[in-house]
Design an enzyme around this catalytic site. Structure first.
Site, mmCIF file in Angstrom:
data_model
loop_
_atom_site.group_PDB
_atom_site.id
_atom_site.type_symbol
_atom_site.label_atom_id
_atom_site.label_comp_id
_atom_site.label_asym_id
_atom_site.label_seq_id
_atom_site.Cartn_x
_atom_site.Cartn_y
_atom_site.Cartn_z
ATOM 1 N N LYS A 146 -0.366 10.609 -1.487
ATOM 2 C CA LYS A 146 -0.164 9.444 -0.613
ATOM 3 C C LYS A 146 -0.520 9.801 0.843
ATOM 4 C CE LYS A 146 3.586 7.230 1.370
ATOM 5 N NZ LYS A 146 5.030 7.214 1.429
ATOM 6 N N ASP A 165 2.849 3.054 -1.385
ATOM 7 C CA ASP A 165 4.201 3.261 -0.862
ATOM 8 C C ASP A 165 5.116 2.232 -1.536
ATOM 9 O OD1 ASP A 165 3.660 0.840 0.321
ATOM 10 O OD2 ASP A 165 4.492 1.388 2.258
#
Ligand code: SF4
Length: 247
Positions: A146, A165
């Site tokens: 991420k 997210d």
């Protein structure tokens, strides 16, 4: 005399039916294109909300943003970058020295270790510069996929993946772009249906949408530009049928 004033228009009642139109394909290219078009219209210039002026600053800010608001991170980063202007400055300290300055972002012990560890790695193995490939970024302490996607997309302008997210996770499910719950699988699903050149923009737009309208509890569906093409099972207001597994 009877009143001629027209009765006020009634708002559509919240839809309760959980039916799927036969042949409905939530990831049909036309539907995905319509979602992307509306996001572009609603959020034309959305960018990364974390303040930064270099790849290093963005990497640190992203590490700090775990379980913390961007607003809080943006309060902390000017202080630490003034104190430690380069990766070499961070590499020269012990994690404990950084802890008090980042305490308010939560999980500060782990984050201090990650940031100082990342600085050492970048100084020792990458000549003090944040590398620009997924493979290299994943060798840096504290930089999982991420974080790497944020840095690659928002600093290097490379669409290598989709940032997943909490907002992208929730809204991708509500929009039926994925049925998965695991971030890696969600990312894979999104990469299959969203054109690559839109990966970074899509993440930013959805994150913004998740903060402003499609919030976790009681999403503001009546204000949502996607309302008539969203069949989420937990909509608060709907003009279309709702799909109970879409949430
Ligand atoms: S209609 Fe509601 S649930 Fe669907 S995307 Fe918009 S705010 Fe989210």
């Amino acid at each position: 005399m009877p009143s001629t004033t027209p009765a006020p228009k009634k708002k559509a009642a919240p839809a309760k039916q959980f039916a799927k139109t036969k042949g409905y394909n939530p990831v049909a290219p036309e539907r995905v294109a319509e979602i992307l078009k509306r996001l572009d219209t609603t959020y034309p210039s959305v960018k990364c909300a974390l303040h930064h002026s270099s790849a290093w600053e963005l990497l640190v800010a992203t590490i700090l943003s775990a379980q913390c608001t961007d607003v809080r991170v943006n309060m902390v980063t000017p202080i630490i970058f003034k104190k430690y202007p380069t990766p070499a400055h961070f590499a020269a300290i012990e994690p404990e020295e950084l802890e008090p300055d980042i305490r308010s972002t939560g999980f500060f012990r782990n984050k201090s270790k990650s940031i100082v560890g990342a600085a050492k790695k970048i100084v020792n193995d990458f000549g003090g510069k944040v590398p620009g490939t997924m493979e290299e970024l994943l060798t840096i302490p504290g930089a999982a996929r991420k974080t790497a996607n944020v840095v690659l997309g928002s600093w290097f302008g490379k669409n290598v993946g989709v940032v997943v997210d909490t907002h992208v996770h929730r809204i991708s499910r509500r929009l039926e772009l994925t049925k998965n719950n695991d971030p890696i699988r969600i990312e894979q699903d999104l990469m299959k249906v969203i054109p690559q050149q839109k990966w970074t923009d899509f993440s930013h737009q959805i994150i913004h949408h998740g903060r402003a309208i499609c919030v976790a509890r009681n999403p503001k569906c009546a204000e949502c530009p996607l309302e008539d093409i969203c069949h989420a099972g937990d909509k608060t207001w709907s003009t279309v049928d709702m799909h109970k597994d879409a949430c």
